[in-house]
Design a protein around this motif. Sequence first.
Motif, PDB file in Angstrom:
ATOM      1  N   LYS A  49      -9.272  10.062  -7.242  1.00 55.75           N
ATOM      2  CA  LYS A  49     -10.041   8.830  -7.074  1.00 55.75           C
ATOM      3  C   LYS A  49      -9.677   7.807  -8.139  1.00 55.75           C
ATOM      4  O   LYS A  49      -9.573   6.609  -7.848  1.00 55.75           O
ATOM      5  N   ARG A  50      -9.475   8.291  -9.384  1.00 57.44           N
ATOM      6  CA  ARG A  50      -9.119   7.350 -10.444  1.00 57.44           C
ATOM      7  C   ARG A  50      -7.727   6.786 -10.216  1.00 57.44           C
ATOM      8  O   ARG A  50      -7.463   5.606 -10.471  1.00 57.44           O
ATOM      9  N   ARG A  51      -6.806   7.613  -9.698  1.00 58.62           N
ATOM     10  CA  ARG A  51      -5.470   7.110  -9.403  1.00 58.62           C
ATOM     11  C   ARG A  51      -5.520   6.076  -8.269  1.00 58.62           C
ATOM     12  O   ARG A  51      -4.847   5.048  -8.329  1.00 58.62           O
ATOM     13  N   LEU A  52      -6.343   6.368  -7.253  1.00 58.52           N
ATOM     14  CA  LEU A  52      -6.491   5.413  -6.156  1.00 58.52           C
ATOM     15  C   LEU A  52      -7.126   4.122  -6.663  1.00 58.52           C
ATOM     16  O   LEU A  52      -6.714   3.018  -6.278  1.00 58.52           O
ATOM     17  N   ASP A  53      -8.124   4.254  -7.514  1.00 53.35           N
ATOM     18  CA  ASP A  53      -8.795   3.093  -8.087  1.00 53.35           C
ATOM     19  C   ASP A  53      -7.787   2.200  -8.814  1.00 53.35           C
ATOM     20  O   ASP A  53      -7.777   0.967  -8.644  1.00 53.35           O
ATOM     21  N   LEU A  54      -6.920   2.819  -9.619  1.00 54.50           N
ATOM     22  CA  LEU A  54      -5.929   2.049 -10.363  1.00 54.50           C
ATOM     23  C   LEU A  54      -4.876   1.463  -9.414  1.00 54.50           C
ATOM     24  O   LEU A  54      -4.429   0.320  -9.592  1.00 54.50           O
ATOM     25  N   ALA A  55      -4.484   2.235  -8.388  1.00 52.00           N
ATOM     26  CA  ALA A  55      -3.537   1.717  -7.402  1.00 52.00           C
ATOM     27  C   ALA A  55      -4.103   0.470  -6.714  1.00 52.00           C
ATOM     28  O   ALA A  55      -3.391  -0.519  -6.492  1.00 52.00           O
ATOM     29  N   MET A  56      -5.395   0.497  -6.402  1.00 57.96           N
ATOM     30  CA  MET A  56      -6.035  -0.668  -5.783  1.00 57.96           C
ATOM     31  C   MET A  56      -6.007  -1.867  -6.729  1.00 57.96           C
ATOM     32  O   MET A  56      -5.822  -3.005  -6.300  1.00 57.96           O
ATOM     33  N   THR A  57      -6.183  -1.606  -8.023  1.00 58.10           N
ATOM     34  CA  THR A  57      -6.144  -2.672  -9.020  1.00 58.10           C
ATOM     35  C   THR A  57      -4.776  -3.348  -9.058  1.00 58.10           C
ATOM     36  O   THR A  57      -4.667  -4.553  -9.316  1.00 58.10           O
ATOM     37  N   LEU A  58      -3.715  -2.581  -8.766  1.00 56.12           N
ATOM     38  CA  LEU A  58      -2.358  -3.103  -8.899  1.00 56.12           C
ATOM     39  C   LEU A  58      -1.855  -3.827  -7.661  1.00 56.12           C
ATOM     40  O   LEU A  58      -0.731  -4.343  -7.670  1.00 56.12           O
ATOM     41  N   VAL A  59      -2.655  -3.873  -6.609  1.00 55.78           N
ATOM     42  CA  VAL A  59      -2.206  -4.519  -5.370  1.00 55.78           C
ATOM     43  C   VAL A  59      -1.789  -5.965  -5.621  1.00 55.78           C
ATOM     44  O   VAL A  59      -0.794  -6.456  -5.083  1.00 55.78           O
ATOM     45  N   ALA A  61       0.833  -1.205   0.000  1.00 57.14           N
ATOM     46  CA  ALA A  61       0.000   0.000   0.000  1.00 57.14           C
ATOM     47  C   ALA A  61       0.866   1.253   0.000  1.00 57.14           C
ATOM     48  O   ALA A  61       0.608   2.198  -0.767  1.00 57.14           O
ATOM     49  N   ALA A  62       1.908   1.272   0.820  1.00 55.19           N
ATOM     50  CA  ALA A  62       2.779   2.447   0.892  1.00 55.19           C
ATOM     51  C   ALA A  62       3.489   2.685  -0.442  1.00 55.19           C
ATOM     52  O   ALA A  62       3.606   3.830  -0.905  1.00 55.19           O
ATOM     53  N   ARG A  63       3.943   1.601  -1.076  1.00 53.70           N
ATOM     54  CA  ARG A  63       4.650   1.730  -2.354  1.00 53.70           C
ATOM     55  C   ARG A  63       3.732   2.295  -3.439  1.00 53.70           C
ATOM     56  O   ARG A  63       4.114   3.199  -4.197  1.00 53.70           O
ATOM     57  N   LEU A  64       2.518   1.778  -3.506  1.00 49.39           N
ATOM     58  CA  LEU A  64       1.598   2.225  -4.552  1.00 49.39           C
ATOM     59  C   LEU A  64       1.066   3.627  -4.280  1.00 49.39           C
ATOM     60  O   LEU A  64       0.870   4.420  -5.210  1.00 49.39           O
ATOM     61  N   GLU A  86       2.696   5.957  -2.905  1.00 50.70           N
ATOM     62  CA  GLU A  86       3.778   6.862  -3.312  1.00 50.70           C
ATOM     63  C   GLU A  86       3.869   6.951  -4.830  1.00 50.70           C
ATOM     64  O   GLU A  86       4.032   8.035  -5.386  1.00 50.70           O
ATOM     65  N   ARG A  87       3.743   5.815  -5.496  1.00 55.89           N
ATOM     66  CA  ARG A  87       3.835   5.804  -6.956  1.00 55.89           C
ATOM     67  C   ARG A  87       2.747   6.654  -7.596  1.00 55.89           C
ATOM     68  O   ARG A  87       2.982   7.309  -8.613  1.00 55.89           O
ATOM     69  N   PHE A  88       1.576   6.670  -6.993  1.00 54.46           N
ATOM     70  CA  PHE A  88       0.457   7.406  -7.571  1.00 54.46           C
ATOM     71  C   PHE A  88       0.274   8.782  -6.922  1.00 54.46           C
ATOM     72  O   PHE A  88      -0.771   9.408  -7.079  1.00 54.46           O
ATOM     73  N   ASP A  89       1.290   9.232  -6.230  1.00 56.36           N
ATOM     74  CA  ASP A  89       1.313  10.575  -5.657  1.00 56.36           C
ATOM     75  C   ASP A  89       0.103  10.814  -4.750  1.00 56.36           C
ATOM     76  O   ASP A  89      -0.579  11.838  -4.841  1.00 56.36           O
ATOM     77  N   LEU A  90      -0.152   9.864  -3.862  1.00 52.70           N
ATOM     78  CA  LEU A  90      -1.300   9.946  -2.966  1.00 52.70           C
ATOM     79  C   LEU A  90      -0.890   9.904  -1.490  1.00 52.70           C
ATOM     80  O   LEU A  90      -1.744   9.754  -0.616  1.00 52.70           O
ATOM     81  N   VAL A  91       0.400  10.034  -1.205  1.00 48.33           N
ATOM     82  CA  VAL A  91       0.877   9.916   0.169  1.00 48.33           C
ATOM     83  C   VAL A  91       0.264  10.990   1.069  1.00 48.33           C
ATOM     84  O   VAL A  91      -0.206  10.705   2.179  1.00 48.33           O
ATOM     85  N   ASP A  92       0.235  12.239   0.589  1.00 44.89           N
ATOM     86  CA  ASP A  92      -0.276  13.335   1.418  1.00 44.89           C
ATOM     87  C   ASP A  92      -1.758  13.178   1.744  1.00 44.89           C
ATOM     88  O   ASP A  92      -2.231  13.664   2.784  1.00 44.89           O
ATOM     89  N   ALA A  93      -2.477  12.489   0.837  1.00 43.35           N
ATOM     90  CA  ALA A  93      -3.924  12.330   1.038  1.00 43.35           C
ATOM     91  C   ALA A  93      -4.294  10.956   1.581  1.00 43.35           C
ATOM     92  O   ALA A  93      -5.474  10.663   1.769  1.00 43.35           O
ATOM     93  N   ALA A  94      -3.297  10.138   1.865  1.00 40.87           N
ATOM     94  CA  ALA A  94      -3.550   8.737   2.193  1.00 40.87           C
ATOM     95  C   ALA A  94      -4.457   8.565   3.400  1.00 40.87           C
ATOM     96  O   ALA A  94      -5.249   7.610   3.455  1.00 40.87           O
ATOM     97  N   ARG A  95      -4.392   9.471   4.377  1.00 37.50           N
ATOM     98  CA  ARG A  95      -5.178   9.296   5.608  1.00 37.50           C
ATOM     99  C   ARG A  95      -6.406  10.207   5.648  1.00 37.50           C
ATOM    100  O   ARG A  95      -6.989  10.406   6.718  1.00 37.50           O
ATOM    101  N   LYS A  96      -6.766  10.696   4.486  1.00 39.99           N
ATOM    102  CA  LYS A  96      -7.994  11.487   4.377  1.00 39.99           C
ATOM    103  C   LYS A  96      -9.095  10.613   3.779  1.00 39.99           C
ATOM    104  O   LYS A  96      -8.811   9.708   2.980  1.00 39.99           O
ATOM    105  N   PRO A  97     -10.358  10.868   4.147  1.00 37.04           N
ATOM    106  CA  PRO A  97     -11.446  10.091   3.542  1.00 37.04           C
ATOM    107  C   PRO A  97     -11.425  10.216   2.016  1.00 37.04           C
ATOM    108  O   PRO A  97     -11.225  11.305   1.477  1.00 37.04           O
ATOM    109  N   ALA A  98     -11.605   9.107   1.340  1.00 31.90           N
ATOM    110  CA  ALA A  98     -11.559   9.117  -0.125  1.00 31.90           C
ATOM    111  C   ALA A  98     -12.657   9.994  -0.721  1.00 31.90           C
ATOM    112  O   ALA A  98     -12.546  10.443  -1.867  1.00 31.90           O
ATOM    113  N   SER A  99     -13.716  10.251   0.050  1.00 30.03           N
ATOM    114  CA  SER A  99     -14.796  11.122  -0.439  1.00 30.03           C
ATOM    115  C   SER A  99     -14.313  12.549  -0.664  1.00 30.03           C
ATOM    116  O   SER A  99     -14.957  13.317  -1.384  1.00 30.03           O
TER     117      SER A  99
END
Length: 320
Positions: free
Chosen positions: A144-154, A119-122, A124-137
């Motif tokens: 959201k699309r970057r997070l969606d794709l990051a989830m696909t790559l797990v 999770a940490a690696r992805l 970072e790769r999708f530039d979501l570290v700063d928002a990682a602990r914020k609600p996805a809403s």
Amino acid sequence: MNNLAIAAYGLRKSYGDKVVLDGVDLSVPEGTIFSLLGPNGAGKTTAVKILSTLISADPGSGDIRVGGHDLTTDPQSVRAAIGVTGQFSAVDGLITGEENMLLMADLHHLSKVEGRRTAARLLERFDLVDAARKPASTYSGGMKRRLDLAMTLVGTPRVIFLDEPTTGLDPRSRHNMWVIIRELVADGATVFLTTQYLEEADELADRIAVLNNGRIAAEGTADELKRLIPGGHVRLRFTDPAAYRSAATTLPDAARDDESLALRIPSDGSQRELRYVLDQLDAAGVEADELTVHTPDLDDVFFALTDGVRVPAPTKVAAR
């Protein structure tokens, strides 16, 4: 030749009397981006759902193999080899981005340590570290699309289905997604992309198929498809009137523009036809000051193949 990541023959699907896919053949080499184009209702999402084991093809369909596995006899191995990002985000807006990632890690049976590392690696790769602990809403559409794709790559999929992944994104977010898709393929993945953005297919895809009325209307590289549509030409411009007149005599089929000293020769834009024009000019001892090749764009191809404009019969352009 590369092995095939996806091979489907005679793919069929109907809902009652409505035929959605009518004998579709798809061949996607490993490590490439394949784009399936088509108007709304053409069957693009249905094809993705079948190939990703979400729904079954109709009886009578031919062999279907994804990631080297038979979809009918070994669907579990297919699921282990693929990732899917659908038209609509699978992100849970009530939990954080990091929690979404960890949930996917649990679904893939990763240990807690490996799940957090992945999770940490992805993130970072999708530039979501700063928002990682914020609600996805609270995320923007692009996030959201970057997070969606990051989830696909797990699960580290070898074959990734992206069903209209940039729909609704602003141009910058769409461009960022293109960069990510190219990186996935550079890392060895195969991407099956459906899109209604013709520029997207033109930019990304190694090969493109146009789906219309349940069948493949044409398939090839972007350049090969553009050459199917009439209207291509070579334009020659001269500054010397004598050279212009000599070229016009040498190329009698060319349309003349005496005011700008330019000739327009019908052409499919191929190297063979361009060489013919240049050989004719060389034989006559004439040299153009400017030569440009004009071919129809992918918009022309799409509208011609899906709107009933007269074009060559449904074609699969052989890979070179």
